[in-house]
Design a protein around this motif. Sequence first.
Motif, PDB file in Angstrom:
ATOM      1  N   TYR A 101       0.719  -1.362  -0.126  1.00 62.77           N
ATOM      2  CA  TYR A 101      -0.065   0.154  -0.092  1.00 62.77           C
ATOM      3  C   TYR A 101       0.823   1.239   0.054  1.00 62.77           C
ATOM      4  O   TYR A 101       1.809   1.320   0.487  1.00 62.77           O
ATOM      5  N   SER A 103       0.394   4.418   1.294  1.00 63.58           N
ATOM      6  CA  SER A 103      -0.775   5.068   2.157  1.00 63.58           C
ATOM      7  C   SER A 103      -1.335   6.249   2.050  1.00 63.58           C
ATOM      8  O   SER A 103      -2.609   6.479   2.497  1.00 63.58           O
ATOM      9  N   ASP A 176       0.865  -4.057  11.449  1.00 64.52           N
ATOM     10  CA  ASP A 176       0.303  -2.529  10.985  1.00 64.52           C
ATOM     11  C   ASP A 176      -0.462  -2.881   9.790  1.00 64.52           C
ATOM     12  O   ASP A 176      -1.387  -1.780   9.600  1.00 64.52           O
ATOM     13  N   PHE A 177      -0.375  -3.719   8.747  1.00 62.13           N
ATOM     14  CA  PHE A 177      -0.865  -3.890   7.762  1.00 62.13           C
ATOM     15  C   PHE A 177      -2.226  -4.344   7.971  1.00 62.13           C
ATOM     16  O   PHE A 177      -3.382  -4.298   7.317  1.00 62.13           O
ATOM     17  N   MET A 180      -4.932  -2.277   9.308  1.00 62.34           N
ATOM     18  CA  MET A 180      -5.433  -1.407   7.999  1.00 62.34           C
ATOM     19  C   MET A 180      -6.962  -1.816   7.536  1.00 62.34           C
ATOM     20  O   MET A 180      -7.713  -1.092   7.182  1.00 62.34           O
TER      21      MET A 180
END
Length: 474
Positions: A101, A103, A176-177, A180
Amino acid sequence: MASQVLVAANRGPLSYVLAADGGLSARRGGGGLVSGLSAALAQQPEALWICAALSEADREAVRRGVAEPGVRMLDIDPTVYDDAYNGIANSVLWFAHHHLYDSPRTPVFDAEFRRQWASYVAYNRAFAQALAEEAADGACVLVQDYHLALVPGQLRELRPDLRIGHFTHTPWASPDFLRMLPDDVRRELVGGMLGADRLGFHTREWASGFISGAAMDDATGVAEPQQHGVFHTGYGERRFTEVTPYPLGVDADELRALAHRPEVDDKLAGLRAEVAGRKTIVRVDRTELSKNILRGLLAYRELLTVHPEWRGRVVHLASAYPSRQDLAVYRAYTESVAELAAEINAEFGTADWQPVLVSVQDDFARSLAAYRLADVALVNPVRDGMNLVAKEIPVVSEAGCALVLSTGAGAYAELREDALTVNPYDVTDTAEALHAALSMPEAERAERTKRLAAAATALPPAQWFTAQLADLRG
Ligand code: F6P
């Protein structure tokens, strides 16, 4: 007759071609997963492979009741299929697992995403239902990849008697991903996977990543994360889902036999003529964002700039064959690769030397010929489940090759000792590794290649599959 061993994967072992006269013929299916699984299933003649119809010709074959033994193709509505495969699997899950991604712009989870997610659920359900219909009592089911992450849970609801395994061929998104994703979607995804008795990944890192990701979210029902799995309370009871690395390797005998067919000899002769005695840096990939082809080319450009002694003495053979061209971002990436290669050729090329030879054909024989010729193999993905090319080149290369390998490849775990390892984002580091690889003394190169080939062939596809099956039977 109900089956004792079943495999479910988006792609099947074959695909159909519709001729102008309306006749249908079967061809071998494409992709790394298909070759690995086909080899493994050759030793399981009773197994049933459930896959999706990928094209109009496949759908026509299903409608006409054309059936190959051991294969059941599902005719899923084309819109549902497109949403599930292009919209969710390849644009959301693939991007999350490979950290692709950008971001400021992506991802965007809006009403369109919700519509596509509903299709992904339906596409998974079609597989779960077909498996439930086809499986014998207590049968073992091995579900493949991120396309089918919800199948284990859906199937457990339908058939609690089955032994269910799932293998992910990609990395697993870091917390962290994973965070999302919308909360409910993330829980559905992880909860779906936890419907399995066993989850397989290529490396310990991806397996541990799944365990910590599942444990960060109470709503997945994960009570106790352990080193080798998780206790959880999904599906109405306290259960343990074991999470295990099975690092897929290559079958040396089969690969060497393929690499020495007359067709490959011919391609090799053609390549030798083009290379004209120069050293070679070889890479072979789908034109795929995670493969980091652009930074690989930038590193080659920096090599030629900082170490001008290599000008005219090396050729970069880059096979970058088209992939996922239904997605605009892949089409744009493919164009950027061609443009950058052309820039490098314009900047450094001479009347008798073309620095980069890009091939965009999905030509396995040419790739094998390039493997045989490789002095240096460049495998620099930003993140990759395994990367079998890193394992194949050392097995096939004739004079031994120096492997420049990214720390982001799953293969790094097994090959790091004898590879020249690089940070995939660090172009200067990669350029220096290419220089070191090109300069490596022949004896050292041969020794390293021998050890790389031994590590690469530790768990060939048939054993990779039977190990999972044996563990699933428990
Ligand atoms: O690496 C994951 C994977 O699904 C492989 O298993 C497969 O060979 C590859 O991606 C190709 O993807 P696609 O089926 O979209 O062409």
